[in-house]
Design a protein around this motif. Structure first.
Motif, PDB file in Angstrom:
ATOM      1  N   TYR A   1       0.781  -1.237   0.000  1.00 28.02           N
ATOM      2  CA  TYR A   1       0.000   0.000   0.000  1.00 28.02           C
ATOM      3  C   TYR A   1       0.814   1.290   0.000  1.00 28.02           C
ATOM      4  N   ALA A   2       2.016   1.280   0.562  1.00 26.54           N
ATOM      5  CA  ALA A   2       2.782   2.527   0.668  1.00 26.54           C
ATOM      6  C   ALA A   2       3.831   2.688  -0.425  1.00 26.54           C
TER       7      ALA A   2
ATOM      8  N   ASP B   1      -4.892  -7.891   3.162  1.00 30.88           N
ATOM      9  CA  ASP B   1      -5.890  -8.470   2.265  1.00 30.88           C
ATOM     10  C   ASP B   1      -6.504  -9.726   2.867  1.00 30.88           C
ATOM     11  N   VAL B   2      -5.706 -10.504   3.594  1.00 30.23           N
ATOM     12  CA  VAL B   2      -6.221 -11.696   4.268  1.00 30.23           C
ATOM     13  C   VAL B   2      -7.189 -11.285   5.378  1.00 30.23           C
TER      14      VAL B   2
ATOM     15  N   ILE C   1      -9.496  -4.615  12.179  1.00 28.00           N
ATOM     16  CA  ILE C   1      -8.783  -3.382  12.521  1.00 28.00           C
ATOM     17  C   ILE C   1      -7.525  -3.369  11.663  1.00 28.00           C
ATOM     18  N   ILE C   2      -7.453  -2.398  10.750  1.00 36.59           N
ATOM     19  CA  ILE C   2      -6.380  -2.366   9.754  1.00 36.59           C
ATOM     20  C   ILE C   2      -5.794  -0.958   9.650  1.00 36.59           C
ATOM     21  N   ALA C   3      -4.675  -0.843   8.967  1.00 35.29           N
ATOM     22  CA  ALA C   3      -4.123   0.463   8.631  1.00 35.29           C
ATOM     23  C   ALA C   3      -5.098   1.160   7.684  1.00 35.29           C
TER      24      ALA C   3
ATOM     25  N   GLU D   1      -9.372   0.232   0.359  1.00 32.82           N
ATOM     26  CA  GLU D   1      -9.456   0.709  -1.016  1.00 32.82           C
ATOM     27  C   GLU D   1     -10.920   0.816  -1.427  1.00 32.82           C
ATOM     28  N   GLU D   2     -11.386   2.035  -1.561  1.00 34.71           N
ATOM     29  CA  GLU D   2     -12.809   2.248  -1.843  1.00 34.71           C
ATOM     30  C   GLU D   2     -13.267   1.540  -3.107  1.00 34.71           C
TER      31      GLU D   2
END
Length: 324
Positions: free
Chosen positions: A106-107, A228-229, A242-244, A249-250
């Motif tokens: 993601y980053a 993703d898991v 609970i995720i970053a 991703e909309e």
């Protein structure tokens, strides 16, 4: 004593004393490695490896010191190559990174895309692992950069610099009862089974600290290193995720509802670092600045010049970090 011999003892020590596996990784023969190690031991008049028959069993005490010094010599030899290549072709080379799945997924993609456009002749290698694995790879010089959020105490041998702050979000299936709770509280979240990161990954410690401070015991039923898991098992109804926040991703997560949780959990800071003494080529400075624009070459050099971690922390204490 030959540089090749030092390479062999270093690699054997880092392949669990498996000479056959070492030979495969170096594209050479097992007898050739064994012979060169014996020649080095004869020259030094000490045993680097203890043996049982033809098998290496462990590294001797003096062998541990020799191997550590060999690693230092090999890294300095690599720095000489990097220096020469910088002057012969400053846009050609290789760059290796060790990080977690969340950073890689993601980053980093847009950073790497822009970097590749500017430096198409620089090959990139990505290694994913735990904070302990990332720290070890960087400290040994197996990778150039370490990018991590958790376990910064493991990175004491590295020059670590803050890149950005990030927050967490709660994700639930559409229509979930938590989606209507406003404002969301930790007690609300604790009512449901929780799906989140493995401890030691992606700011997990901040999450646990928040529940402990509130006197709550979360029911963590499933953990994973891969965001993703986590979202997959939220979709299956295993629990609330609970995720970053950057991992939602909309366009792809239309079946999930995201609930900002920055008021529930303290922000985390992602750092980038490298082994002290690393020769930084121009494209390495460029990569750092692309990932964290406030880390200019001048700022990186100032961080390298700091003699202690505390001094380096003071260098960045007044810095307002970007948020993701």
């Amino acid at each position: 004593m030959k540089l090749q011999q030092l390479r062999y003892i270093w690699e054997v020590a880092h392949h669990d004393l498996n000479v056959s596996a070492t030979a495969q990784s170096l594209f050479t023969s097992q007898p050739g490695i064994s012979k060169q190690i014996r020649l080095l031991e004869d020259e030094l008049n000490v045993e680097i490896f203890a043996r049982s028959g033809k098998h290496l069993t462990h590294v001797t005490p003096v062998g541990q010191e020799i191997i550590q010094m060999a690693g230092d010599i090999l890294r300095r030899a690599e720095d000489i190559k990097q220096l020469a290549q910088e002057y012969s072709n400053e846009k050609q080379g290789s760059l290796s990174i060790a990080t977690t799945h969340t950073q890689a997924r993601y980053a980093l993609p847009t950073v790497i895309q822009g970097f590749r456009e500017e430096f198409p002749e620089v090959s990139l290698q990505m290694n994913q692992g735990t904070p302990a694995q990332i720290a070890e790879l960087a400290a040994e010089g197996a990778v150039d950069f370490a990018i991590a959020t958790e376990g910064l105490n493991l990175f004491n041998d590295l020059v670590m610099m803050p890149c950005y702050r990030w927050d967490r979000s709660v994700v639930v299936p559409k229509g979930h009862p938590l989606a209507s709770r406003s404002p969301l509280t930790l007690a609300d979240v604790a009512e449901f089974p929780i799906v989140t990161y493995v401890f030691g990954f992606t700011g997990r410690s901040k999450l646990d600290d928040a529940f402990v401070s509130a006197g709550l015991t979360p029911n963590v039923v499933f953990t994973a290193t891969d965001t993703d898991v986590i979202k997959t098992y939220v979709r299956l109804g295993l629990g609330v995720g609970i995720i970053a926040s950057m991992a939602f991703e909309e366009e792809n997560d239309t079946d999930l509802t995201v609930i900002p949780a920055d008021h529930l959990f303290e922000s985390s800071v992602t750092h980038i670092g490298f082994r002290r003494g690393t020769f930084l080529r121009r494209f390495m400075y460029d990569f750092i600045e692309r990932f964290a624009p406030h880390l200019t070459p001048e700022m990186v050099d100032a961080a390298v010049a700091c003699s202690t971690r505390a001094e380096r922390n003071r260098l960045f204490e007044d810095l307002t970090l970007p948020e993701r």
